[in-house]
Write a protein that holds these residues in place. Structure first.
Motif: not given
Length: 204
Positions: A17-22, A101-116, A182-187
């Protein structure tokens, strides 16, 4: 990690499984030697059932699978291997063995950005704009969200689509920083919207 190789006659399925695109990229098989080589080299290695030998994916094509994480299932007889692929995975030249196609859903990047941003808050590296926001404090972070929201409104009413996307992205980034403080996330907001979408939801 306890893998039951004996249960499946020495071979266990390895779901890649692709770690980024799932996206699920392929299915291979590992014996204990292939598993140990995968861990040691960081490159996914399988046991070829047709050739009866070990093979590291990409050794001839250059399209390696760089190991990110590996887990066993509840019965310890199937592996989930998360990777960063360095090119098409299938021997036919497609991104996956199912022709997808192994393309990332741009919405998943919001979670990665939160991690960053969470990592920035934890490490507070010098020279980082995100670090400066955390150091300036809650009031400044909230103010930036308001400023960016106003700029978004201006572009929406009297600007271009490109500038609206640009300013909206600024607002979203600063909102995630504020949420992180505030210890919250976009999720958490996505979850709230999901709840509101249910027919049984009533406004608070």
């Amino acid at each position: 990690m306890n893998i039951d190789f004996e249960k499946t006659n020495g071979l266990v399925p390895a779901i890649i499984q692709d770690a980024d695109t799932q996206k699920v990229l392929m299915l291979g098989y590992m014996n204990e030697e292939a598993f140990r080589k995968t861990i040691a080299t960081g490159l996914v290695t399988f046991w070829s059932r047709s050739r009866q030998t070990l093979w590291t994916k990409g050794e001839s094509s250059g399209n390696f699978l760089k190991l990110v994480d590996i887990k066993t299932d509840c019965d310890n007889d199937t592996l989930l291997v998360k990777v960063h692929p360095s090119g098409p995975v299938c021997h036919t030249g497609t991104d996956t063995c199912w022709g997808e196609k192994n393309e990332q859903n741009p919405l998943l990047f919001l979670s990665q950005l939160s991690d960053f941003i969470e990592k920035r808050k934890e490490e507070m590296p010098e020279g980082s704009y995100t670090t400066s926001l955390f150091r300036d404090g809650l009031n400044r972070m909230a103010q930036k969200v308001g400023e960016e929201a106003l700029e978004l409104v201006i572009e929406a009413t009297n600007g271009t689509k490109d500038r609206m996307i640009y300013e909206g992205s600024d607002m979203l980034y600063h909102l995630i920083v504020l949420l992180t403080s505030k210890e919250m996330r976009i999720e958490d907001m996505a979850r709230e919207l999901m709840e509101r979408h249910q027919p049984s939801w009533h406004k608070h």
